[in-house]
Each structure stands twice: as C-alpha cells, then as structure tokens.
Design a protein around this motif. Structure first.
Motif, mmCIF file in Angstrom:
data_model
loop_
_atom_site.group_PDB
_atom_site.id
_atom_site.type_symbol
_atom_site.label_atom_id
_atom_site.label_comp_id
_atom_site.label_asym_id
_atom_site.label_seq_id
_atom_site.Cartn_x
_atom_site.Cartn_y
_atom_site.Cartn_z
ATOM 1 N N TRP A 100 1.132 -0.967 -0.084
ATOM 2 C CA TRP A 100 0.046 0.042 -0.791
ATOM 3 C C TRP A 100 1.009 0.765 0.212
ATOM 4 C CZ3 TRP A 100 -5.177 -1.100 -0.179
ATOM 5 C CH2 TRP A 100 -5.461 -2.242 -0.193
ATOM 6 N N TYR A 101 0.391 2.185 -0.656
ATOM 7 C CA TYR A 101 1.399 3.519 -1.113
ATOM 8 C C TYR A 101 0.705 4.897 -0.461
ATOM 9 C CZ TYR A 101 3.833 0.361 -3.677
ATOM 10 O OH TYR A 101 4.477 -1.196 -4.678
ATOM 11 N N ASP A 102 1.867 5.637 -0.373
ATOM 12 C CA ASP A 102 0.876 7.298 -0.045
ATOM 13 C C ASP A 102 0.351 7.799 -1.782
ATOM 14 O OD1 ASP A 102 1.310 7.326 2.185
ATOM 15 O OD2 ASP A 102 3.403 7.611 2.093
ATOM 16 N N ASN A 103 1.816 7.047 -2.701
ATOM 17 C CA ASN A 103 1.951 7.642 -3.961
ATOM 18 C C ASN A 103 2.599 6.217 -4.698
ATOM 19 O OD1 ASN A 103 3.181 8.670 -6.041
ATOM 20 N ND2 ASN A 103 3.363 10.925 -4.834
ATOM 21 N N LYS A 104 2.176 6.443 -6.144
ATOM 22 C CA LYS A 104 3.157 4.831 -6.184
ATOM 23 C C LYS A 104 4.260 5.402 -6.904
ATOM 24 C CE LYS A 104 0.594 1.302 -7.059
ATOM 25 N NZ LYS A 104 1.088 -0.024 -6.505
ATOM 26 N N LYS A 105 5.070 6.199 -6.718
ATOM 27 C CA LYS A 105 6.183 6.794 -6.773
ATOM 28 C C LYS A 105 7.015 6.689 -5.705
ATOM 29 C CE LYS A 105 5.114 9.940 -9.063
ATOM 30 N NZ LYS A 105 5.371 11.613 -9.210
#
Ligand SMILES: C[S@@+](CC[C@H](N)C(=O)[O-])C[C@H]1O[C@@H](n2cnc3c(N)ncnc32)[C@H](O)[C@@H]1O
Length: 208
Positions: free
Chosen positions: A189-194
């Motif tokens: 799980w990401y805050d932001n995919k980068k």
C-alpha cells in the motif's frame, strides 16, 4: 529509552490526533480490505485507541480488543461505548485471555513491529479462530522499515522513537504458514505509487 508499554501510555493522549500518515493509511486499508468479507466475531490484537474497532463493529456482532497499554485501552473504552465491544488488558507475548475456536476474524494492525518473536502470535491466532476463520495483518512495510521509518511521537519537544523489530515479508508468511494458515492475499500500500510502499497487508485463512 522508554519501554514499548511506557511509550504507548505516553503516546495515547495524542495518538488519534497527531500527524500520522501510517495510522491514516492503515484505517483506509483495513476498510478496503475487509469490506467484502463477512465477519461476526472479531479478535482485534493491539487494538490501541479503537481506531479500527469503530468501523469493524459496524459489521460485527461482537469484538474483543486486546492491548497492554492502559491509556490506549482507556481511549478505546471512551470512544467505543457499544456493548458489542469488550476491551481487555493483555500482553500478546503471553497467553491470551479469550477462548479457543471462538472468532471468525482476527486483526492485527501496526503492532507486530513491536513483537520480537512472531510464532507465539501466529500459533495463538490459529487456536483462537474457528475453521475457515480469517486473519488480517497490516504492518509498516519491511521496505519502509529498512529505509529507517519507526513508530515515533513527540513529547515535550523531544522525539520519542519506539523499540521496533524488523520482520520481512517472508517472516510473516512463514510464521503464519508454520502455524497452519493459508495465505489468501498480500498487498503493498502506497501514499504515492512513486514512493516505496508504506504498508503491507496479508489475509490468511485457517483451513476449513
Ligand atoms: C501503533 S499502535 C496501533 C493501534 C491500532 N491497532 C491501530 O492500528 O491504530 C500499536 C498498539 O500495539 C500495542 N502493543 C504493542 N506491543 C504489545 C504487546 N506485546 N501486547 C499487547 N499490546 C501491544 C500498543 O499498546 C499499541 O496500542
């Protein structure tokens, strides 16, 4: 350095309100991951202030939350007044004061990083669940841990960093499988995919 228990007793006052993207993402991930699963009797390990309890008892008939921090449990009891929920003081490294074969869902969120030896937790979980019961685990991602992220808060201007233990993805899976669970799902799980992922979640099942 404060012990883990003392740290959570000190953190409790601010736990629900300070800036904490890990706590906030975990809340959304829990809802997203469990909303399509039926559950009636939940065992919530390391329930803390009841952040996830609040949503789970909208679906469940009964929930038992275990935690060793008196101040976190006090917050949970104040927040959750529903008779469906019971909060009990217990150290997860010891014997748990709940009956065997009595829950169809167990959850553990942001707590296993404070548990050094995982096999006691997974063996106990296996005993407490009914056949076909599910176990949802959501923790700080091992990659995030390796990048130096740790549970921490500020107290009177001083940064308090809690004791944490590093567990790899395989540590979680192998300990769960050794206890008898099957892995149904694993997600990053990401805050932001980068960025590197913030959380990792697992859904295990006790065979039917
Ligand atoms: C980061 S908080 C997470 C609380 C809640 N699960 C949530 O997601 O908001 C970790 C919780 O685990 C509890 N905890 C840590 N080690 C524990 C242990 N050995 N036995 C029982 N509770 C423990 C702490 O008291 C704290 O409430």
């Amino acid at each position: 350095m404060k012990k883990i228990l003392d740290s959570y007793n000190a953190w409790a006052d601010q736990y629900d309100n300070n800036i904490n993207p890990t706590r906030d993402l975990d809340k959304n991930v829990t809802k997203e991951s469990l909303s399509n699963i039926d559950f009636f009797k939940v065992l919530e390990l390391g329930c803390g202030s009841g952040k996830n309890t609040e949503w789970m008892i909208t679906k469940a008939d009964k929930l038992v939350g275990l935690d060793f921090s008196k101040n976190m449990l006090d917050l949970a009891r104040k927040k959750i007044t529903s008779k469906k929920a019971t909060f009990i003081s217990a150290d997860l490294n010891e014997k748990w004061p709940v009956d065997d074969n009595s829950f169809d869902l167990a959850t553990i969120n942001l707590t296993l990083e404070h548990i050094k030896i995982l096999d006691h937790v997974f063996n106990s979980l296996f005993m407490k669940l009914v056949q076909g019961g599910k176990c949802f685990v959501c923790e700080l991602h091992p990659k995030k841990q390796l990048a130096g992220s740790k549970a921490q808060f500020e107290e009177n201007g001083t940064e308090i960093v809690l004791d944490v233990f590093q567990h790899s993805e395989q540590d979680y899976i192998q300990n769960a499988e050794k206890a008898g669970f099957n892995l149904l799902a694993k997600e990053d799980w990401y805050d932001n995919k980068k960025d590197i992922p913030r959380l990792i979640s697992f859904l295990f099942e006790k065979p039917k």
